[in-house]
Design an enzyme around this catalytic site. Sequence first.
Site, mmCIF file in Angstrom:
data_model
loop_
_atom_site.group_PDB
_atom_site.id
_atom_site.type_symbol
_atom_site.label_atom_id
_atom_site.label_comp_id
_atom_site.label_asym_id
_atom_site.label_seq_id
_atom_site.Cartn_x
_atom_site.Cartn_y
_atom_site.Cartn_z
ATOM 1 N N GLY A 40 8.410 7.300 -68.445
ATOM 2 C CA GLY A 40 7.220 8.098 -68.125
ATOM 3 C C GLY A 40 5.925 7.680 -68.798
ATOM 4 N N GLU B 64 4.440 8.869 -76.098
ATOM 5 C CA GLU B 64 5.228 9.682 -75.159
ATOM 6 C C GLU B 64 4.331 10.217 -74.055
ATOM 7 O OE1 GLU B 64 7.831 10.585 -73.953
ATOM 8 O OE2 GLU B 64 9.447 11.032 -75.366
ATOM 9 N N ASP B 65 4.897 10.409 -72.879
ATOM 10 C CA ASP B 65 4.108 11.044 -71.815
ATOM 11 C C ASP B 65 4.073 12.558 -71.988
ATOM 12 O OD1 ASP B 65 6.825 10.998 -71.256
ATOM 13 O OD2 ASP B 65 6.554 11.086 -69.101
ATOM 14 N N ASP C 201 8.396 18.311 -74.304
ATOM 15 C CA ASP C 201 8.814 19.564 -73.669
ATOM 16 C C ASP C 201 9.613 20.365 -74.707
ATOM 17 O OD1 ASP C 201 10.219 21.414 -71.994
ATOM 18 O OD2 ASP C 201 9.900 20.131 -70.277
ATOM 19 N N LYS D 127 4.030 20.827 -73.782
ATOM 20 C CA LYS D 127 4.287 22.187 -73.294
ATOM 21 C C LYS D 127 4.820 23.015 -74.456
ATOM 22 C CE LYS D 127 5.936 21.184 -68.592
ATOM 23 N NZ LYS D 127 7.183 21.182 -67.780
ATOM 24 N N VAL E 278 5.161 19.008 -63.827
ATOM 25 C CA VAL E 278 4.045 18.067 -63.714
ATOM 26 C C VAL E 278 4.541 16.672 -63.361
ATOM 27 C CG1 VAL E 278 2.374 19.230 -65.191
ATOM 28 C CG2 VAL E 278 4.088 17.761 -66.231
ATOM 29 N N ASP F 67 7.401 11.361 -63.220
ATOM 30 C CA ASP F 67 7.990 11.321 -61.886
ATOM 31 C C ASP F 67 8.281 12.698 -61.302
ATOM 32 O OD1 ASP F 67 10.291 11.686 -63.748
ATOM 33 O OD2 ASP F 67 11.438 11.598 -61.884
ATOM 34 N N ARG G 152 5.224 8.364 -59.604
ATOM 35 C CA ARG G 152 4.743 7.869 -60.903
ATOM 36 C C ARG G 152 3.415 7.130 -60.725
ATOM 37 N NH1 ARG G 152 8.913 8.273 -64.853
ATOM 38 N NH2 ARG G 152 11.015 8.130 -64.030
HETATM 39 C C1 PRP Z 1 10.777 12.967 -70.420
HETATM 40 C C2 PRP Z 1 9.656 12.517 -71.345
HETATM 41 C C3 PRP Z 1 10.238 12.685 -72.708
HETATM 42 C C4 PRP Z 1 11.219 13.816 -72.544
HETATM 43 C C5 PRP Z 1 10.604 15.078 -73.064
HETATM 44 O O1 PRP Z 1 11.592 11.881 -70.145
HETATM 45 O O2 PRP Z 1 9.271 11.199 -71.105
HETATM 46 O O3 PRP Z 1 10.881 11.523 -73.154
HETATM 47 O O4 PRP Z 1 11.484 13.964 -71.144
HETATM 48 O O5 PRP Z 1 11.479 16.143 -72.937
HETATM 49 P P1 PRP Z 1 12.021 16.947 -74.195
HETATM 50 O O6 PRP Z 1 10.867 17.221 -75.100
HETATM 51 O O7 PRP Z 1 12.565 18.209 -73.570
HETATM 52 O O8 PRP Z 1 13.095 16.136 -74.849
HETATM 53 P P2 PRP Z 1 12.646 11.859 -68.934
HETATM 54 O O9 PRP Z 1 14.018 12.132 -69.486
HETATM 55 O O10 PRP Z 1 12.160 12.758 -67.831
HETATM 56 O O11 PRP Z 1 12.646 10.340 -68.476
HETATM 57 P P3 PRP Z 1 11.480 9.414 -67.860
HETATM 58 O O12 PRP Z 1 10.378 9.336 -68.897
HETATM 59 O O13 PRP Z 1 12.152 8.119 -67.672
HETATM 60 O O14 PRP Z 1 11.005 10.052 -66.574
#
Ligand code: PRP
Length: 181
Positions: free
Chosen positions: A47, A102-103, A106, A134, A156, A162, A168
Amino acid sequence: MRAMFTAGNGPVQIPAETLANRVKELGAQIAQDYQGKTPHLICVLNGAFIFMADLVRAIPLPLTLDFISISSYGNAYRTSGEVELLKDLRLPIHGRDVIVVEDIVDTGLTLSYLLDYLEARKPASVRVAALLSKPSRRQVEVPIHYLGFEIEDAYVYGYGLDRAQFDRNLPFITSLHPEEE
Ligand code: PRP
């Protein structure tokens, strides 16, 4: 054919220009804080790849970078905190001033795992740059030193994030209306 560059009807909408301006501000802040140093930026795939690409070009310092890929076990909303390493770093980080890119933060579980993983390799310092956070979803407290935008709990996507692996490539951040999820 799937319509391209279509925004969702959700509560979070961040236009491309707003993203560009904020990323430039974060880059300037990092450049100021790391003056005289050589930061090592670690992009958390997938991400964060677009945020990373824009952020490094907004930091006028000598720097190095690397990529790591990790994934929460099962579904991302599980509370176990178990995280799987999918792709390891290529470069050593011992003694380096690391900035994790990081993107989105959460629950914080991914970042919490990652910070432990990195600290075990004895970097000189570790800070976190996250485009989105968030806070209402947090299950574990994690430090974010450089934050783009605090957002409410919406689905989002865009600008690297994604929607079921698509979208993306949207140049903006958008979100689904709760009824669309
Ligand atoms: C997303 C994002 C973080 C993580 C955050 O990755 O890039 O790494 O989730 O979530 P958390 O704070 O609840 O741990 P994702 O697993 O969706 O993979 P991607 O970046 O490859 O889409």
